[in-house]
Design a protein around this motif. Structure first.
Motif, PDB file in Angstrom:
ATOM      1  N   TRP A 254      43.971 -11.188   8.572  1.00 22.24           N
ATOM      2  CA  TRP A 254      43.903 -12.179   7.499  1.00 22.24           C
ATOM      3  C   TRP A 254      45.286 -12.575   7.005  1.00 22.24           C
ATOM      4  CZ3 TRP A 254      45.998 -11.092   2.703  1.00 22.24           C
ATOM      5  CH2 TRP A 254      46.271  -9.744   2.433  1.00 22.24           C
ATOM      6  N   THR A 255      45.349 -13.776   6.456  1.00 18.54           N
ATOM      7  CA  THR A 255      46.529 -14.278   5.755  1.00 18.54           C
ATOM      8  C   THR A 255      46.064 -14.872   4.428  1.00 18.54           C
ATOM      9  OG1 THR A 255      46.412 -16.531   6.629  1.00 18.54           O
ATOM     10  CG2 THR A 255      47.576 -14.888   7.987  1.00 18.54           C
ATOM     11  N   LEU A 256      47.001 -15.302   3.614  1.00 21.12           N
ATOM     12  CA  LEU A 256      46.640 -15.950   2.356  1.00 21.12           C
ATOM     13  C   LEU A 256      45.761 -17.167   2.580  1.00 21.12           C
ATOM     14  CD1 LEU A 256      49.910 -15.899   0.203  1.00 21.12           C
ATOM     15  CD2 LEU A 256      47.822 -14.593  -0.175  1.00 21.12           C
ATOM     16  N   ASP A 257      45.992 -17.874   3.676  1.00 22.61           N
ATOM     17  CA  ASP A 257      45.203 -19.076   3.946  1.00 22.61           C
ATOM     18  C   ASP A 257      43.727 -18.760   4.169  1.00 22.61           C
ATOM     19  OD1 ASP A 257      47.419 -20.689   3.709  1.00 22.61           O
ATOM     20  OD2 ASP A 257      47.869 -20.680   5.868  1.00 22.61           O
ATOM     21  N   HIS A 258      43.419 -17.567   4.644  1.00 27.00           N
ATOM     22  CA  HIS A 258      42.024 -17.171   4.799  1.00 27.00           C
ATOM     23  C   HIS A 258      41.374 -16.900   3.438  1.00 27.00           C
ATOM     24  CE1 HIS A 258      43.589 -15.949   8.878  1.00 27.00           C
ATOM     25  NE2 HIS A 258      42.511 -16.624   9.229  1.00 27.00           N
ATOM     26  N   LEU A 259      42.113 -16.288   2.540  1.00 23.09           N
ATOM     27  CA  LEU A 259      41.557 -15.888   1.255  1.00 23.09           C
ATOM     28  C   LEU A 259      41.532 -17.028   0.236  1.00 23.09           C
ATOM     29  CD1 LEU A 259      43.333 -12.430   0.696  1.00 23.09           C
ATOM     30  CD2 LEU A 259      41.285 -12.934   2.048  1.00 23.09           C
ATOM     31  N   ARG A 260      42.495 -17.916   0.293  1.00 21.29           N
ATOM     32  CA  ARG A 260      42.700 -18.895  -0.767  1.00 21.29           C
ATOM     33  C   ARG A 260      41.473 -19.740  -1.087  1.00 21.29           C
ATOM     34  NH1 ARG A 260      47.284 -20.374  -3.006  1.00 21.29           N
ATOM     35  NH2 ARG A 260      48.539 -19.579  -1.274  1.00 21.29           N
ATOM     36  N   PRO A 261      40.752 -20.323  -0.098  1.00 20.03           N
ATOM     37  CA  PRO A 261      39.611 -21.176  -0.467  1.00 20.03           C
ATOM     38  C   PRO A 261      38.545 -20.421  -1.254  1.00 20.03           C
ATOM     39  CG  PRO A 261      40.179 -21.457   1.855  1.00 20.03           C
ATOM     40  CD  PRO A 261      40.953 -20.277   1.363  1.00 20.03           C
ATOM     41  N   TYR A 262      38.351 -19.162  -0.950  1.00 19.86           N
ATOM     42  CA  TYR A 262      37.315 -18.370  -1.611  1.00 19.86           C
ATOM     43  C   TYR A 262      37.729 -17.999  -3.032  1.00 19.86           C
ATOM     44  CZ  TYR A 262      35.342 -18.109   3.059  1.00 19.86           C
ATOM     45  OH  TYR A 262      34.806 -18.435   4.280  1.00 19.86           O
ATOM     46  N   VAL A 263      38.963 -17.545  -3.189  1.00 22.98           N
ATOM     47  CA  VAL A 263      39.447 -17.174  -4.520  1.00 22.98           C
ATOM     48  C   VAL A 263      39.514 -18.408  -5.418  1.00 22.98           C
ATOM     49  CG1 VAL A 263      41.417 -16.280  -5.818  1.00 22.98           C
ATOM     50  CG2 VAL A 263      40.684 -15.140  -3.706  1.00 22.98           C
ATOM     51  N   GLU A 264      39.999 -19.510  -4.892  1.00 24.56           N
ATOM     52  CA  GLU A 264      40.112 -20.717  -5.707  1.00 24.56           C
ATOM     53  C   GLU A 264      38.740 -21.264  -6.089  1.00 24.56           C
ATOM     54  OE1 GLU A 264      42.708 -23.446  -3.703  1.00 24.56           O
ATOM     55  OE2 GLU A 264      44.520 -22.362  -4.346  1.00 24.56           O
ATOM     56  N   HIS A 265      37.758 -21.155  -5.199  1.00 26.62           N
ATOM     57  CA  HIS A 265      36.413 -21.629  -5.537  1.00 26.62           C
ATOM     58  C   HIS A 265      35.797 -20.776  -6.649  1.00 26.62           C
ATOM     59  CE1 HIS A 265      32.612 -23.649  -5.129  1.00 26.62           C
ATOM     60  NE2 HIS A 265      31.989 -22.517  -4.877  1.00 26.62           N
ATOM     61  N   ILE A 266      36.038 -19.477  -6.608  1.00 29.69           N
ATOM     62  CA  ILE A 266      35.549 -18.609  -7.683  1.00 29.69           C
ATOM     63  C   ILE A 266      36.160 -19.030  -9.016  1.00 29.69           C
ATOM     64  CG2 ILE A 266      35.776 -16.274  -8.638  1.00 29.69           C
ATOM     65  CD1 ILE A 266      33.517 -16.375  -6.711  1.00 29.69           C
ATOM     66  N   ILE A 267      37.461 -19.239  -9.040  1.00 26.79           N
ATOM     67  CA  ILE A 267      38.128 -19.615 -10.280  1.00 26.79           C
ATOM     68  C   ILE A 267      37.680 -20.995 -10.747  1.00 26.79           C
ATOM     69  CG2 ILE A 267      40.366 -20.119 -11.350  1.00 26.79           C
ATOM     70  CD1 ILE A 267      41.550 -17.939  -9.485  1.00 26.79           C
ATOM     71  N   ASP A 268      37.552 -21.936  -9.817  1.00 24.76           N
ATOM     72  CA  ASP A 268      37.090 -23.280 -10.177  1.00 24.76           C
ATOM     73  C   ASP A 268      35.669 -23.247 -10.737  1.00 24.76           C
ATOM     74  OD1 ASP A 268      39.492 -24.363  -9.364  1.00 24.76           O
ATOM     75  OD2 ASP A 268      38.746 -25.027  -7.412  1.00 24.76           O
ATOM     76  N   SER A 269      34.823 -22.386 -10.173  1.00 26.41           N
ATOM     77  CA  SER A 269      33.414 -22.341 -10.571  1.00 26.41           C
ATOM     78  C   SER A 269      33.216 -21.637 -11.900  1.00 26.41           C
ATOM     79  CB  SER A 269      32.576 -21.649  -9.485  1.00 26.41           C
ATOM     80  OG  SER A 269      32.628 -22.370  -8.269  1.00 26.41           O
ATOM     81  N   PHE A 270      33.873 -20.505 -12.085  1.00 29.87           N
ATOM     82  CA  PHE A 270      33.667 -19.698 -13.282  1.00 29.87           C
ATOM     83  C   PHE A 270      34.663 -20.027 -14.396  1.00 29.87           C
ATOM     84  CE2 PHE A 270      31.378 -17.274 -10.124  1.00 29.87           C
ATOM     85  CZ  PHE A 270      30.297 -16.753 -10.832  1.00 29.87           C
ATOM     86  N   GLY A 271      35.816 -20.571 -14.024  1.00 25.61           N
ATOM     87  CA  GLY A 271      36.855 -20.844 -15.004  1.00 25.61           C
ATOM     88  C   GLY A 271      37.671 -19.604 -15.304  1.00 25.61           C
ATOM     89  N   TRP A 272      38.851 -19.800 -15.878  1.00 23.78           N
ATOM     90  CA  TRP A 272      39.762 -18.686 -16.132  1.00 23.78           C
ATOM     91  C   TRP A 272      39.251 -17.726 -17.194  1.00 23.78           C
ATOM     92  CZ3 TRP A 272      43.595 -17.361 -13.021  1.00 23.78           C
ATOM     93  CH2 TRP A 272      44.135 -18.324 -12.163  1.00 23.78           C
TER      94      TRP A 272
END
Length: 326
Positions: A254-272
């Motif tokens: 894995w690299t950051l590019d593998h993780l980024r879409p998933y982590v960002e979607h969680i933050i976008d969906s739930f909010g900070w």
């Protein structure tokens, strides 16, 4: 209430609130030193973290039936080893997460956690206990739990029949947890996110925390179906999401590019305001190290504001598990 008194001058009586519960300071002394470095969440601009998902394995006193099926983890994982690394990478407190031990060992695991908490200058500030909400004796079990130690509960569901959390008694006991002001961690596979939503809807008095971003199949590219289910679950305001050790689901390369879409979607969906961080140590070591997962986290949130990073790092955890007074 705080009283400051002097026999000659009388008394000054005022109401105080704990800093984590207060709004950010907006005037004077460098906005009161940037609100005391966001209530000790930051040091030198780097986020200081509460790890909301630490597993400790002590095979000499507790039985873990599942461990034999995961040879890479089938050994003791000590608090001493974890704490040494944690202090080096900016973890200033940790919640122990139950390790799906044998049901008869739940009390022993909680005693073990209590002993670790009592050590001098311990990073351990509480535990999330294993629970069996399907059992008839669940209410007395809750009564026996030490509120100073137990900050929440979890029942691992991804290895159980789907209908377990649909049982009326199970749901009634989850509502009982909520009635005591304690949160419940949801540990489900990505395919079970709709079932998790059913449980959440049936227990609207309970605060929930979704573990491991809902366990997406990052290595298999399972983004589309997972992301739609996450967006639906996030519509419930009493559900939070834990960004914890997702490198374990991304494969060894894995690299950051593998993780980024998933982590960002969680933050976008739930909010900070509804995301927390966890190491998932030692499970995170399957495809990384604790240090690498922390480094990845810092890189993934580098573009966020100081306030946003503070919420993920520690602020939200203090609120959800009522750690502000600890």
């Amino acid at each position: 209430m705080v009283t400051i008194s002097n026999p000659a001058l009388g008394a000054l009586v005022d109401t105080v609130r704990y800093a984590p519960d207060c709004a950010l300071w907006t005037f004077g002394a460098g906005a009161l030193m940037k609100t005391l470095r966001l209530v000790a969440c930051f040091e030198g601009g780097i986020a200081m973290f509460i790890d909301t998902h630490l597993h400790l394995i002590a095979r000499d006193r507790i039985s873990y039936p599942w461990l034999q099926n995961v040879p890479a983890l089938d050994r003791d994982w000590t608090f001493e080893a974890y704490e040494t690394v944690a202090r080096r990478i900016g973890i200033t407190g940790a919640l122990h997460m139950e390790c799906d031990c044998a049901a008869q060992d739940i009390a022993a695991e909680n005693r073990f956690v209590a002993q670790m908490m009592m050590r001098d200058d311990s990073l351990l500030i509480g535990g999330i206990s294993a629970a069996r909400p399907e059992d008839e004796g669940f209410a007395p079990f809750l009564d026996r739990c030490d509120a100073a130690q137990i900050k929440g509960f979890r029942r691992v569901l991804h290895v159980m029949p789907d209908d377990l959390s649909r049982d009326d008694a199970f749901r009634a006991n989850i509502r009982l947890i909520g009635g005591r002001g304690l949160p419940f961690d949801i540990c489900v596979a990505a395919r079970q996110l709709d079932i998790a939503a059913e449980l959440v809807d049936a227990c609207d008095n309970t605060t929930f925390v979704l573990d491991h971003c809902g366990v997406p199949d990052i290595a298999g590219g399972g983004y589309a179906d997972w992301s739609s289910r996450i967006a639906d679950l996030a519509r419930r305001p009493h559900v939070n999401a834990k960004i914890s050790g997702v490198s374990a689901y991304a494969g060894p390369d894995w690299t950051l590019d593998h993780l980024r879409p998933y982590v960002e979607h969680i933050i976008d969906s739930f909010g900070w305001d509804r995301v927390v961080w966890g190491s998932d140590s030692p499970v995170c070591t399957l495809h990384a190290s604790l240090e690498q997962w922390m480094a990845a986290t810092q890189a993934l949130i580098a573009g966020a504001s100081v306030t946003e990073r503070g919420k993920l790092a520690a602020g939200n955890a203090r609120r959800i598990w009522d750690l502000a007074r600890d």
